[in-house]
Design a protein around this motif. Structure first.
Motif, PDB file in Angstrom:
ATOM      1  N   THR A  91       0.827  -1.204   0.000  1.00 50.88           N
ATOM      2  CA  THR A  91       0.000   0.000   0.000  1.00 50.88           C
ATOM      3  C   THR A  91       0.864   1.257   0.000  1.00 50.88           C
ATOM      4  OG1 THR A  91      -1.483  -1.294   1.371  1.00 50.88           O
ATOM      5  CG2 THR A  91      -2.020   1.017   1.130  1.00 50.88           C
ATOM      6  N   LEU A  92       1.898   1.264   0.866  1.00 47.34           N
ATOM      7  CA  LEU A  92       2.782   2.434   0.954  1.00 47.34           C
ATOM      8  C   LEU A  92       3.548   2.653  -0.341  1.00 47.34           C
ATOM      9  CD1 LEU A  92       4.198   2.178   4.562  1.00 47.34           C
ATOM     10  CD2 LEU A  92       3.145   4.194   3.532  1.00 47.34           C
ATOM     11  N   SER A  93       4.106   1.566  -0.911  1.00 43.49           N
ATOM     12  CA  SER A  93       4.881   1.679  -2.155  1.00 43.49           C
ATOM     13  C   SER A  93       4.029   2.279  -3.258  1.00 43.49           C
ATOM     14  CB  SER A  93       5.361   0.313  -2.638  1.00 43.49           C
ATOM     15  OG  SER A  93       6.242  -0.236  -1.737  1.00 43.49           O
ATOM     16  N   VAL A  94       2.829   1.723  -3.417  1.00 45.17           N
ATOM     17  CA  VAL A  94       1.975   2.176  -4.515  1.00 45.17           C
ATOM     18  C   VAL A  94       1.557   3.630  -4.305  1.00 45.17           C
ATOM     19  CG1 VAL A  94      -0.278   1.866  -5.589  1.00 45.17           C
ATOM     20  CG2 VAL A  94       1.185  -0.113  -5.198  1.00 45.17           C
ATOM     21  N   SER A  95       1.179   4.006  -3.078  1.00 45.64           N
ATOM     22  CA  SER A  95       0.737   5.398  -2.884  1.00 45.64           C
ATOM     23  C   SER A  95       1.886   6.371  -3.119  1.00 45.64           C
ATOM     24  CB  SER A  95       0.147   5.647  -1.494  1.00 45.64           C
ATOM     25  OG  SER A  95      -0.113   4.477  -0.829  1.00 45.64           O
TER      26      SER A  95
ATOM     27  N   SER B  64       6.800  -0.795  -6.371  1.00 46.88           N
ATOM     28  CA  SER B  64       6.970   0.528  -6.973  1.00 46.88           C
ATOM     29  C   SER B  64       7.474   0.417  -8.400  1.00 46.88           C
ATOM     30  CB  SER B  64       7.970   1.368  -6.175  1.00 46.88           C
ATOM     31  OG  SER B  64       7.449   1.666  -4.919  1.00 46.88           O
ATOM     32  N   VAL B  65       8.451  -0.475  -8.605  1.00 45.60           N
ATOM     33  CA  VAL B  65       8.997  -0.676  -9.954  1.00 45.60           C
ATOM     34  C   VAL B  65       7.872  -1.137 -10.881  1.00 45.60           C
ATOM     35  CG1 VAL B  65      10.606  -2.043 -11.330  1.00 45.60           C
ATOM     36  CG2 VAL B  65      11.324  -1.156  -9.114  1.00 45.60           C
ATOM     37  N   GLY B  66       7.073  -2.110 -10.418  1.00 50.34           N
ATOM     38  CA  GLY B  66       5.933  -2.590 -11.195  1.00 50.34           C
ATOM     39  C   GLY B  66       4.950  -1.471 -11.482  1.00 50.34           C
ATOM     40  N   PHE B  67       4.752  -0.592 -10.488  1.00 47.71           N
ATOM     41  CA  PHE B  67       3.818   0.520 -10.663  1.00 47.71           C
ATOM     42  C   PHE B  67       4.319   1.501 -11.721  1.00 47.71           C
ATOM     43  CE2 PHE B  67       1.995   4.655  -9.717  1.00 47.71           C
ATOM     44  CZ  PHE B  67       0.657   4.354  -9.549  1.00 47.71           C
ATOM     45  N   PHE B  68       5.612   1.844 -11.668  1.00 46.88           N
ATOM     46  CA  PHE B  68       6.165   2.773 -12.655  1.00 46.88           C
ATOM     47  C   PHE B  68       6.055   2.206 -14.070  1.00 46.88           C
ATOM     48  CE2 PHE B  68       8.895   4.591  -9.099  1.00 46.88           C
ATOM     49  CZ  PHE B  68       8.103   5.720  -8.983  1.00 46.88           C
ATOM     50  N   LEU B  69       6.200   0.891 -14.204  1.00 47.81           N
ATOM     51  CA  LEU B  69       6.188   0.280 -15.533  1.00 47.81           C
ATOM     52  C   LEU B  69       4.776   0.045 -16.043  1.00 47.81           C
ATOM     53  CD1 LEU B  69       9.147  -2.251 -15.153  1.00 47.81           C
ATOM     54  CD2 LEU B  69       9.123  -0.046 -16.319  1.00 47.81           C
ATOM     55  N   ASN B  70       3.862  -0.417 -15.165  1.00 48.86           N
ATOM     56  CA  ASN B  70       2.532  -0.808 -15.654  1.00 48.86           C
ATOM     57  C   ASN B  70       1.375  -0.470 -14.703  1.00 48.86           C
ATOM     58  OD1 ASN B  70       3.125  -2.166 -18.258  1.00 48.86           O
ATOM     59  ND2 ASN B  70       4.352  -3.514 -16.956  1.00 48.86           N
ATOM     60  N   GLY B  74       0.587  -3.687 -12.667  1.00 49.74           N
ATOM     61  CA  GLY B  74       2.009  -4.009 -12.652  1.00 49.74           C
ATOM     62  C   GLY B  74       2.522  -4.182 -11.239  1.00 49.74           C
ATOM     63  N   ALA B  75       2.071  -3.308 -10.329  1.00 50.82           N
ATOM     64  CA  ALA B  75       2.497  -3.385  -8.933  1.00 50.82           C
ATOM     65  C   ALA B  75       2.034  -4.692  -8.302  1.00 50.82           C
ATOM     66  CB  ALA B  75       1.956  -2.192  -8.156  1.00 50.82           C
ATOM     67  N   ALA B  76       0.764  -5.045  -8.539  1.00 49.99           N
ATOM     68  CA  ALA B  76       0.206  -6.267  -7.940  1.00 49.99           C
ATOM     69  C   ALA B  76       0.911  -7.507  -8.481  1.00 49.99           C
ATOM     70  CB  ALA B  76      -1.298  -6.340  -8.218  1.00 49.99           C
ATOM     71  N   LEU B  77       1.136  -7.540  -9.799  1.00 46.72           N
ATOM     72  CA  LEU B  77       1.797  -8.708 -10.393  1.00 46.72           C
ATOM     73  C   LEU B  77       3.243  -8.838  -9.911  1.00 46.72           C
ATOM     74  CD1 LEU B  77       0.527  -8.749 -14.095  1.00 46.72           C
ATOM     75  CD2 LEU B  77       0.076 -10.421 -12.307  1.00 46.72           C
ATOM     76  N   ALA B  78       3.929  -7.687  -9.765  1.00 48.16           N
ATOM     77  CA  ALA B  78       5.315  -7.719  -9.287  1.00 48.16           C
ATOM     78  C   ALA B  78       5.359  -8.308  -7.877  1.00 48.16           C
ATOM     79  CB  ALA B  78       5.918  -6.324  -9.307  1.00 48.16           C
ATOM     80  N   MET B  79       4.371  -7.927  -7.060  1.00 50.42           N
ATOM     81  CA  MET B  79       4.319  -8.403  -5.684  1.00 50.42           C
ATOM     82  C   MET B  79       4.082  -9.920  -5.644  1.00 50.42           C
ATOM     83  SD  MET B  79       4.930  -6.624  -3.212  1.00 50.42           S
ATOM     84  CE  MET B  79       4.744  -6.330  -1.494  1.00 50.42           C
ATOM     85  N   VAL B  80       3.143 -10.390  -6.479  1.00 47.75           N
ATOM     86  CA  VAL B  80       2.877 -11.837  -6.548  1.00 47.75           C
ATOM     87  C   VAL B  80       4.144 -12.560  -7.016  1.00 47.75           C
ATOM     88  CG1 VAL B  80       1.553 -13.637  -7.726  1.00 47.75           C
ATOM     89  CG2 VAL B  80       0.409 -11.554  -6.954  1.00 47.75           C
TER      90      VAL B  80
END
Lengths: 184, 176
Positions: A91-95, B64-70, B74-80
């Protein structure tokens, strides 16, 4: 000992996920909850699983979450434990990443290269120094670290290749030196 | 790269570094910044900065890297992707009951750790060439290193003080 249900697993691992200090912070919470407070695991069981978790290529704490989750709640338990543990960080990373994207092009973002980014680089150097603290000079490990540094920076060899190569070289050399030190 | 390719790449790189957060940085840098050119050094450093002051597992910053890319997907898939290999723990526990001697694995891991240390240093040099472009940035870098490593101060405090010093320097001497 009270049985540990899915709700307990969620609460315990959410608490672990809120702990600062990376893996060791999480480990402290898990030890407190499973060994000291609930006595669901003996200290020996806990330490053996921790040692095994270090071999698992996912991060030791993720391995322990899958392990304890499955032990007390089957497959659903493991999913709940893993999810709860990463929820706060996710949650923190994404926000904070969304804030970065939102602020793109504003003067605030122009200040990052003068403030947070150099500090982040310092944290990476500090992490490398801490990881390397146990490496004595001269040793096989010091040689491998130097070879990886030069191989990557000067010869641009892929990090993945260097890692696998470093592991294999160390496995072979240490097998010989340890045998020479402790003849059977 | 589509979100699935990114997640798969992250999974492989994370497995190679045994889920170690800092050790993952050089691999992410070479793959997404240098080879693919889809992530900037600034974004990678920002993601890592978040990770240092955040609670939870050390490699969670890949979200965060996943979020920046997609984006969010992207963030959720990177975490999984970084959590999935944790399930190898279950067969390993069963194996351990049969074979308790893992000397070969230990020796391999020692080499892996040592190589990681060399790689992280190499990566900081190449990142530093792009990230430390002013005297102010260099001063902030040294300050943060002293606070985080030598004085062992809390990362959040170190980050805040170093960033404040950077702001003050910039306000006092914008040309530095």
């Amino acid at each position: 000992m009270k049985p540990i249900g899915l709700k307990d697993l969620f609460v315990i691992f959410l608490k672990a996920g809120l702990a600062f200090g990376g893996g060791l912070g999480i480990l402290a919470v898990l030890e407190e909850e499973f060994v000291t407070k609930r006595q669901a695991l003996t200290r020996e069981e806990f330490l053996t699983d921790y040692a095994l978790g270090r071999i698992v290529p996912s991060g030791t704490m993720s391995a322990l979450a899958a392990d304890f989750g499955a032990r007390f709640g089957g497959f659903p338990g493991s999913v709940i434990a893993l999810t709860a543990m990463v929820l706060p960080a996710f949650t923190l990373s994404v926000s904070l990443s969304a804030a970065y994207v939102y602020l793109a092009g504003t003067p605030v973002l122009a200040l990052l290269p003068l403030t947070i980014l150099p500090a982040a680089l310092a944290f990476i150097v500090a992490a490398a120094l801490r990881l390397g603290r146990d490496i004595t000079i001269p040793s096989v490990e010091a040689l491998l670290a130097a070879a990886a540094f030069i191989g990557s920076l000067v010869f641009r060899i892929s990090p993945a290749l260097l890692l696998v190569g470093g592991g294999i070289v160390s496995m072979v050399i240490l097998a010989f030196t340890e045998r020479a030190e402790n003849p059977a | 790269m589509n979100p699935l390719q990114v997640a798969l790449t992250i999974m492989v790189l994370n497995i190679l570094t045994f889920g170690n957060g800092p050790a993952l940085v050089p691999l992410l840098e070479e793959r997404f910044v240098t080879m693919e050119g889809i992530l900037t050094v600034d974004q990678l450093l920002y993601a890592f900065a978040i990770a240092r002051v955040m609670p939870g597992p050390a490699n969670a910053y890949v979200a965060s890297v996943g979020f920046f890319l997609n984006g969010l997907l992207g963030a959720a898939l990177a975490m999984v992707a970084i959590q999935l290999p944790a399930y190898l723990m279950l067969p390993l526990l069963r194996l351990h009951e049969r074979f308790s001697d893992v000397a070969g694995v230990k020796r391999f891991t020692r080499g892996l750790t040592a190589t990681s240390v060399g790689l992280i240093f190499a990566s900081t040099v190449s990142i530093g060439r792009n990230a430390i472009t002013s005297l102010t940035a260099a001063i902030v870098f040294v300050l943060a290193l002293v606070m985080a490593y030598l004085l062992k101060w809390n990362p959040l405090l170190s980050l805040a003080l170093a960033a404040l010093a950077g702001l003050a320097l910039h306000a006092a001497a914008p040309s530095l």
